[in-house]
Design an enzyme around this catalytic site. Structure first.
Site, mmCIF file in Angstrom:
data_model
loop_
_atom_site.group_PDB
_atom_site.id
_atom_site.type_symbol
_atom_site.label_atom_id
_atom_site.label_comp_id
_atom_site.label_asym_id
_atom_site.label_seq_id
_atom_site.Cartn_x
_atom_site.Cartn_y
_atom_site.Cartn_z
ATOM 1 N N LEU A 15 53.490 41.124 45.599
ATOM 2 C CA LEU A 15 53.149 42.156 44.616
ATOM 3 C C LEU A 15 51.662 42.462 44.611
ATOM 4 O O LEU A 15 51.252 43.577 44.297
ATOM 5 C CB LEU A 15 53.590 41.709 43.213
ATOM 6 N N GLY A 16 50.850 41.487 44.941
ATOM 7 C CA GLY A 16 49.406 41.704 44.927
ATOM 8 C C GLY A 16 48.663 40.487 45.423
ATOM 9 O O GLY A 16 49.224 39.384 45.516
ATOM 10 N N GLY A 18 44.824 38.338 45.189
ATOM 11 C CA GLY A 18 43.551 38.120 44.516
ATOM 12 C C GLY A 18 42.823 37.004 45.213
ATOM 13 O O GLY A 18 43.380 36.347 46.112
ATOM 14 N N SER A 19 41.584 36.769 44.820
ATOM 15 C CA SER A 19 40.814 35.733 45.505
ATOM 16 C C SER A 19 41.271 34.332 45.139
ATOM 17 O O SER A 19 40.921 33.374 45.822
ATOM 18 C CB SER A 19 39.326 35.898 45.214
ATOM 19 N N GLY A 21 44.634 33.679 44.825
ATOM 20 C CA GLY A 21 45.937 33.483 45.444
ATOM 21 C C GLY A 21 46.695 34.785 45.593
ATOM 22 O O GLY A 21 46.143 35.875 45.460
ATOM 23 N N ASP A 130 38.054 34.291 31.891
ATOM 24 C CA ASP A 130 38.048 35.277 32.972
ATOM 25 C C ASP A 130 38.750 36.564 32.527
ATOM 26 O O ASP A 130 39.584 37.114 33.244
ATOM 27 C CB ASP A 130 38.717 34.704 34.221
#
Length: 400
Positions: A15-16, A18-19, A21, A130
């Site tokens: 699905l996507g 990121g840094s 995972g 975050d």
């Protein structure tokens, strides 16, 4: 291609990324889920895996309608994964990439939902650390905003990992974190106010240029007002971006005040303002460097720490490790104003357009003064009956 995650879950498609995972659409005993598979280097860190296991109960226990729930933690061989509720919709970053700015009422509604989530988390003793558009999901079914990735920043950035570092996305990091203080609930309020500012303006208040410069601005610059934002809303944003953590509102107060002012914002369009000129990143210009090479920073810049996440792994970095700036680099407190937004068509201070406008203004003032002086001289000559032709006064031509 399907991939087994532990004995109970199957990951079907990405699905996507990121840094921290990769997020997969998955399935399990209770239906569809989202599976966040953490990076290989994180799963290989046995100390980190141990802390994830210890924190499992805390991650699973946070139950709130505006928090993406964590259902399970899977540690299986080289796989370290969080199994989460599946939210059908998009994230706030994707929406901002498409729309750039949101109408104030929509922005306030999203921020109020996230403030509710933070209030519940803070009451339970958790700090997110975050908060940013990438970690805010927009549920199409409920038309509400949900906060995700609770606990990930804390677990990845334990003091045991060594050194005094700033971990987070530079645009949203509170000044006390830059100064090396431990994170408290107020850091989430600062980040949420930054996100709200970004939803309204299309850019963050202290972003632009080298990451080290961004960190210093959080400590040394005051936020510039946004043209067109209602006074009550601006006062809330300004207070939540206060340099001192104690001066910021609590999450519950933020949620309540945003919901109170929401009806008055109905029908108000998105702001029309020009983004400030980006500041140079202070990166040397020259021949291409080998992959992975990190340039030495410019004088006074805060360097990236070697071995941090691959910057190409996401549009915006998560958990960007940087050293804490030295005291002398941050001395003096807030002494400037961040890049000021401008109304459409207004020239940027110091730009060629701005200098030309100032030159034209000075010429008009000089011309008006000259005309007045000539009029006074001629009137006096006529009043006293002078018979000779008046000698016009000498006028020094201004230098363009």
């Amino acid at each position: 291609m399907a991939r087994k995650i532990g004995s109970r879950y199957t990951a079907h498609q990405i699905l996507g990324r990121g840094s921290a995972g990769t997020v997969w659409l998955g399935s399990g005993p209770d239906g569809q889920v989202a599976i966040k598979l953490l990076r290989d280097d994180l799963s290989a860190d046995q100390d980190l895996v141990g802390r994830f296991v210890q924190e499992r109960a805390a991650l699973v226990s946070l139950d709130h309608p505006h928090v993406v729930g964590v259902r399970d933690l899977v540690v299986d061989g080289n796989d370290l994964a969080l199994v989460m509720d599946l939210v059908r919709g998009t994230d706030l970053r994707s929406l901002l990439d498409r729309e750039r700015r949101l109408p104030p009422r929509a922005a306030v509604s999203i921020a109020a939902d996230i403030a509710d989530a933070l209030a519940a988390a803070h009451a339970a003793g958790y700090v997110h650390r975050d908060v940013k558009p990438e970690n805010i999901l927009l549920d199409e079914a409920t038309r509400s905003a949900l906060l995700t990735d609770f606990g990930v920043a804390k677990l990845i950035d334990e003091p045991a990992r060594g050194g005094s570092r700033v971990v987070g996305t530079p645009d949203y990091v509170a000044p006390e974190i830059v100064e090396g203080l431990p994170p408290r609930a107020a850091v989430d309020i600062y980040a949420l106010a930054t996100v709200l500012y970004e939803m309204l303006a299309g850019f963050t208040p202290f972003g632009g240029g080298h990451p080290g410069a961004v960190l210093r601005r959080h400590v040394t610059e005051t936020v510039a007002p946004l043209p067109g934002v209602p006074d009550e809303l601006w006062r809330l944003i300004h207070q939540c971006l206060a340099k001192g953590p104690a001066s910021r509102l609590r999450a519950g107060e933020v949620a309540a005040r945003l919901r109170e002012m929401s009806p008055a914002l109905a029908g108000m369009p998105a702001l029309e303002i020009d983004e400030p000129e980006p500041e140079p990143a202070h990166e040397p210009v020259g021949a291409a460097e080998p992959a992975g090479h990190i340039h030495p920073p410019a004088s006074g810049a805060v360097p990236l720490v070697h071995g941090g996440p691959d910057p190409d792994s996401a549009n915006r970095e998560t958990h960007t490790s940087m050293r804490v700036p030295a005291v002398e680099e941050l001395a003096g407190g807030a002494h400037g104003t961040a890049r000021a937004p401008r109304a459409p068509g207004q020239p940027r201070a110091g730009s060629a357009r701005h200098r030309a406008a100032e030159r034209r203004r000075r010429l008009r003032i000089v011309a008006a003064g000259t005309a007045a002086a000539v009029g006074i001289g001629l009137g006096g000559w006529l009043a006293f009956g002078g018979g000779d032709e008046p000698t016009p006064p000498a006028v020094e031509q201004p230098t363009p």
